[in-house]
Design a protein around this motif. Structure first.
Motif, mmCIF file in Angstrom:
data_model
loop_
_atom_site.group_PDB
_atom_site.id
_atom_site.type_symbol
_atom_site.label_atom_id
_atom_site.label_comp_id
_atom_site.label_asym_id
_atom_site.label_seq_id
_atom_site.Cartn_x
_atom_site.Cartn_y
_atom_site.Cartn_z
ATOM 1 N N LEU A 190 61.902 113.204 9.992
ATOM 2 C CA LEU A 190 62.494 112.987 8.962
ATOM 3 C C LEU A 190 63.000 111.501 8.562
ATOM 4 C CD1 LEU A 190 61.633 115.957 6.789
ATOM 5 C CD2 LEU A 190 59.772 114.427 6.901
ATOM 6 N N PRO A 191 63.326 110.920 7.639
ATOM 7 C CA PRO A 191 64.366 110.063 7.810
ATOM 8 C C PRO A 191 65.677 110.838 7.787
ATOM 9 C CG PRO A 191 62.594 109.150 5.941
ATOM 10 C CD PRO A 191 62.121 110.499 7.200
ATOM 11 N N LEU A 192 66.926 110.580 8.012
ATOM 12 C CA LEU A 192 68.314 110.938 8.173
ATOM 13 C C LEU A 192 68.799 111.181 6.705
ATOM 14 C CD1 LEU A 192 70.302 108.684 10.371
ATOM 15 C CD2 LEU A 192 69.612 111.073 11.057
ATOM 16 N N LEU A 193 68.702 110.505 5.795
ATOM 17 C CA LEU A 193 68.658 111.237 4.936
ATOM 18 C C LEU A 193 68.590 112.135 3.864
ATOM 19 C CD1 LEU A 193 70.255 107.581 2.185
ATOM 20 C CD2 LEU A 193 71.298 109.967 4.078
ATOM 21 N N ALA A 221 69.001 115.607 5.700
ATOM 22 C CA ALA A 221 70.820 115.669 4.712
ATOM 23 C C ALA A 221 70.598 116.564 3.280
ATOM 24 C CB ALA A 221 71.338 114.164 4.666
ATOM 25 N N LYS A 222 69.460 115.208 3.044
ATOM 26 C CA LYS A 222 68.999 116.402 1.664
ATOM 27 C C LYS A 222 68.659 118.277 2.030
ATOM 28 C CE LYS A 222 65.216 116.303 -0.098
ATOM 29 N NZ LYS A 222 64.096 115.720 -0.618
ATOM 30 N N PHE A 223 68.371 117.933 3.147
ATOM 31 C CA PHE A 223 67.324 119.579 3.275
ATOM 32 C C PHE A 223 68.494 120.460 3.755
ATOM 33 C CE2 PHE A 223 63.386 117.813 3.144
ATOM 34 C CZ PHE A 223 62.366 118.355 2.238
ATOM 35 N N LEU A 224 69.114 119.897 4.235
ATOM 36 C CA LEU A 224 70.786 120.946 5.118
ATOM 37 C C LEU A 224 71.353 120.712 3.138
ATOM 38 C CD1 LEU A 224 71.815 122.377 7.679
ATOM 39 C CD2 LEU A 224 73.686 119.703 7.586
ATOM 40 N N THR A 253 69.593 124.016 2.148
ATOM 41 C CA THR A 253 69.793 125.293 2.289
ATOM 42 C C THR A 253 71.586 125.443 2.076
ATOM 43 O OG1 THR A 253 71.096 124.519 4.290
ATOM 44 C CG2 THR A 253 68.899 124.604 4.525
ATOM 45 N N GLY A 254 72.588 125.021 1.833
ATOM 46 C CA GLY A 254 73.587 125.738 1.632
ATOM 47 C C GLY A 254 73.623 125.919 0.197
ATOM 48 N N SER A 255 72.683 124.971 -0.531
ATOM 49 C CA SER A 255 72.740 125.746 -1.814
ATOM 50 C C SER A 255 71.674 127.224 -2.358
ATOM 51 C CB SER A 255 71.933 124.934 -2.686
ATOM 52 O OG SER A 255 71.352 124.973 -4.283
ATOM 53 N N SER A 288 76.956 120.220 -0.738
ATOM 54 C CA SER A 288 76.399 119.927 -1.643
ATOM 55 C C SER A 288 76.565 118.367 -1.557
ATOM 56 C CB SER A 288 77.327 120.544 -3.533
ATOM 57 O OG SER A 288 77.768 120.138 -3.224
ATOM 58 N N TYR A 289 77.959 117.689 -1.462
ATOM 59 C CA TYR A 289 78.510 116.765 -1.071
ATOM 60 C C TYR A 289 76.927 115.716 -0.671
ATOM 61 C CZ TYR A 289 79.544 116.823 3.776
ATOM 62 O OH TYR A 289 79.406 116.346 5.564
ATOM 63 N N LEU A 290 75.920 116.351 0.003
ATOM 64 C CA LEU A 290 75.031 115.697 1.067
ATOM 65 C C LEU A 290 74.036 115.110 -0.291
ATOM 66 C CD1 LEU A 290 74.366 117.658 3.912
ATOM 67 C CD2 LEU A 290 75.895 115.436 3.935
ATOM 68 N N PHE A 291 73.547 116.034 -0.990
ATOM 69 C CA PHE A 291 73.086 115.847 -2.871
ATOM 70 C C PHE A 291 73.499 114.244 -3.237
ATOM 71 C CE2 PHE A 291 72.184 119.952 -2.971
ATOM 72 C CZ PHE A 291 70.775 120.335 -3.031
ATOM 73 N N THR A 292 74.725 113.760 -2.587
ATOM 74 C CA THR A 292 75.361 112.476 -3.225
ATOM 75 C C THR A 292 74.883 111.757 -2.179
ATOM 76 O OG1 THR A 292 77.104 113.541 -4.410
ATOM 77 C CG2 THR A 292 77.238 110.585 -4.134
ATOM 78 N N LEU A 293 74.769 111.851 -0.625
ATOM 79 C CA LEU A 293 74.698 110.259 0.170
ATOM 80 C C LEU A 293 73.383 110.464 -0.094
ATOM 81 C CD1 LEU A 293 76.439 112.247 3.943
ATOM 82 C CD2 LEU A 293 77.275 110.071 1.652
#
Length: 745
Positions: free
Chosen positions: A47-50, A53-56, A59-61, A337-342
């Motif tokens: 999968l592409p990197l971002l 990151a979104k899936f990570l 998991t946090g949410s 959740s900051y990874l959603f912003t990324l």
């Protein structure tokens, strides 16, 4: 001498056989296995990197909600009855221990993946989180200037002491705990290593041989300042997190004081608080009290920077009355959740999947009204591959159509700026009879629903706040229209919420129909809910908590009996959760009879598939892919006279017994073919499909032998939607359409 005929051994009826005690899987551990599957998506190097990151971030949410609700609920159960057993035979204490251990394993894996894999690879792709301690002068200068202009005036520290209550901190917010060396002239109670009963002490304390006094302060970071703060970069994006920026400049909040330590931390409060409706004179007031109770509720988890000293951890633990089980040291940024912003950043398309845009349904002509379209025949929409717009459009058209007399709708969750709610208010203002059942008890959407309910009431909508003791979770809209042939009811039945935003990322289905029988049933159902009366007998619909459980169990048992009689029997179902023990036992008995059962359960599954003599003919899969699987679709072979349903209900006690739900038969043959094809497509997936083992663990399916093509169910469903509209456009291009003169009536 004649031979004695041997007795024919009659096949035992599974309906009479006892079932083993260990046939259920613990619900909480089952949910954690689901989140592990989401975490595996974050670890998927294809999968592409971002996207990873979104899936990570997901998991946090997911973890946040799990801790708030499920662990919070277990802790409340422990206080009431610690020896209570679940269906899997575990006591509350055993569940808490098992869940805590598993959670910590998964959190360690989350941050190992972030720290050792994703962040380095993102940095290589020019998306880099900056460490200010090692940054160059230019970056530090810009960051410090940003702190002075945008941050320092907003945030404020608060001193802590034993003689005042610990401040009310926001759950799931990031805070900083600052440890200061106490000044000799300070009065009042300070904290020392003896107060906190520390077995270890700092080197300075050890050399002195006595306790060292500290003072503590907390800096809540709040939500007004953006968490991601860009800093100068030659290319790509370089950023610092707000907590890192404040920690780098923390001394400025304490001039003349020696800062010994600054630790980020985050608390999670118990959100498993339900309204005691018998004691609530007014539901709105009661729900507002629930929201306030959650804000004040007990802390059930403390996450903190892994480098925190024993002093600070002990201080925070004591202030919040936590045990070691509640403590989560984090080697990385708190709150993923900051990874959603990324993921949403512009300019990094190569690091994201190519978007799959929702397609128009070829049977919906934008040049004619939705009423004219539905009158031609039932429509089945599969979201998000097909647009949710037609549902919004139907209600918006109804709001201004002079022939529409009434609109009746159930609203469980909506968007922040819901066009559907706006249309209902517009309809009421135009004098139409508009009734809305707004479920104020929809967890974490209570505040929004209260606000919408008040606005709708002011606009003239008849608002009903659900049913006492139950949550109204059904997805139905009824539009009553006067036509030349009489009154016609146009309806939408769905598996997802009336939320056009989540409809772009949740996989759901919608049925649009003006079927007379469904219309009569829907009206009877709705009026029973709004009138708080005993519903009359429904002809084709089934509703929880009245008849849905009985209907479902009856359909499973009928399939079982047909199989025992030698007929072909099959059950195929797609639900989000399978927890209800009665339904599971019915499926076990069907399997013992030989019924082929295929289940697509996205999340929690407490059934054990593939157990010899119990569930050999049961297959359980879970699809975790780009879109969140949310549709509930159920199929029974029914002796060749197929029965096909969509539903708002999962197979859980709460849905079958404590919620108002609908179980809707799909009768139109074109809709049935499309829906059954969609349902069966998932079982061909060999890319993002996980097969459940009898142990409760899952293994990912792969294309298998070399040369076999990959099959990704969600990609196939999107491709079908694209192809359907392409063919429709091609057909229109090869068909001559004449312009007819407009004749005045």
């Amino acid at each position: 001498m004649a031979k004695k005929k041997s007795a024919v051994k009659k096949k035992a009826n599974p309906l009479d056989l006892p079932l083993p005690d260990d046939r259920f899987i613990n619900r909480e551990l089952g949910w954690l296995e689901f989140n592990e599957r989401v975490l595996d998506q974050a670890a998927d190097a294809s999968l592409p990197l971002l996207e990873r990151a979104k899936f990570l971030a997901i998991t946090g949410s997911n973890f946040d909600e799990f801790v708030m609700v499920r662990i919070g609920g277990l802790k409340l159960q422990f206080e009431r009855n610690a020896m209570l057993h679940d269906a899997a035979g575990l006591t509350v204490s055993q569940q808490i221990n098992a869940v805590s251990s598993r959670c910590k394993e998964m959190v360690d894996r989350q941050y190992q993946l972030l720290r050792d894999v994703l962040e380095p690879q993102l940095a290589d792709a020019d998306v880099c989180r900056v460490n200010l301690d090692s940054a160059n002068d230019r970056v530090r200068e810009v960051a410090d200037r940003r702190f002075q202009t945008d941050v320092s005036a907003v945030l404020s520290p608060q001193a802590l002491s034993h003689d005042r209550p610990f401040p009310l901190l926001q759950g799931l917010g990031v805070h900083l705990c600052v440890r200061l060396r106490a000044e000799p002239t300070e009065t009042g109670k300070q904290f020392d290593d003896e107060d906190l009963e520390q077995s270890s002490a700092s080197d300075e304390t050890q050399s002195k041989g006595d306790g060292e006094a500290w003072q503590y302060a907390v800096i809540p970071l709040g939500r007004t300042v953006p968490r991601l703060i860009p800093v100068p970069a030659d290319r790509g994006l370089r950023y610092v997190l707000l907590e890192d920026l404040v920690m780098h400049n923390v001394e400025e909040y304490f001039p003349g004081r020696e800062v010994m330590e600054c630790v980020p931390f985050r608390i999670t409060r118990n959100a498993d608080i339900e309204l005691q409706e018998d004691g609530a004179a007014d539901l709105v007031d009661g729900m507002e009290e629930i929201l306030e109770s959650r804000r004040l509720s007990r802390v059930v988890r403390l996450e903190y920077g892994a480098t925190a000293s024993d002093f600070t951890v002990a201080f925070l633990s004591e202030m919040m009355q936590l045990t070691n089980q509640d403590l989560y040291p984090i080697d990385g940024p708190l709150d993923l959740s900051y990874l959603f912003t990324l993921h949403g950043l512009e300019g990094f398309d190569s690091l994201r999947e190519q978007p799959w845009l929702p397609q128009a349904n070829p049977h919906i002509d934008p040049a004619e009204t939705m009423f004219a379209t539905i009158a031609k025949g039932d429509l089945m929409l599969v979201h998000p591959y097909e647009r949710f717009d037609p549902i919004v459009r139907l209600i918006e058209e109804a709001a201004v159509d002079p022939d529409v007399l009434a609109i009746k709708q159930v609203l469980y969750r909506t968007s922040k700026r819901s066009p559907i709610v706006a249309a209902l208010m517009r309809a009421a203002e135009r004098g139409k009879y508009v009734s809305a059942i707004v479920e104020l008890k929809a967890r974490f959407d209570e505040a929004r629903n209260i606000e919408w309910a008040r606005e709708m009431e002011q606009a003239g909508v008849q608002v009903i706040y659900g049913i006492r003791g139950l949550k109204t979770h059904a997805k139905v809209c009824i539009i009553v229209r006067r036509e030349p042939q009489g009154i016609v009811r146009y309806m939408h039945f769905g598996t997802g919420n009336y939320n056009e935003a989540t409809a772009k990322i949740y996989s759901d289905v919608s049925l649009l129909t003006c079927n007379d029988t469904l219309g009569a049933d829907a009206t009877t159902f709705f009026n029973a809910v709004t009138g708080a009366s005993q519903p009359q007998q429904l002809q084709v619909l089934s509703a929880a908590p009245m008849t849905l459980r009985k209907r479902l169990l009856g359909l499973i048992e009928a399939e079982t009996k047909r199989c025992l009689e030698g007929q072909k029997a099959e059950i195929v179902a797609k639900v989000n959760s399978l927890v209800d023990t009665q339904v599971i036992d019915a499926l076990y008995r069907a399997s013992q009879a030989g019924v082929r059962i295929r289940l697509n359960v996205r999340g929690v599954c407490c059934l054990r598939p593939g157990v010899k003599g119990l569930s050999e003919s049961i297959e359980v899969i879970s699809i975790v892919d780009r879109f969140l699987e949310h549709a509930r679709i159920i199929y029974f072979r029914h002796g060749g006279d197929d029965e096909l349903f969509i539903s708002s209900a999962d197979w859980m006690p709460r849905n079958l017994d404590r919620r108002v739900e609908l179980f809707v038969p799909v009768q139109d043959q074109t809709c049935r073919d499309k829906l059954l094809s969609t349902l069966r497509t998932y079982f061909k997936d060999n890319t993002n499909c996980w097969r459940m083992l009898s142990t409760g663990m899952y293994e990912r399916t792969t294309p298998g032998k070399i040369g076999k093509e990959t099959f990704q169910a969600q990609r196939v469903l999107h491709s079908r939607a694209v192809e359907a509209i392409r063919k429709a456009k091609q057909s229109r291009r090869t068909t001559f359409e004449t312009h007819e003169p407009k004749h005045e009536k």
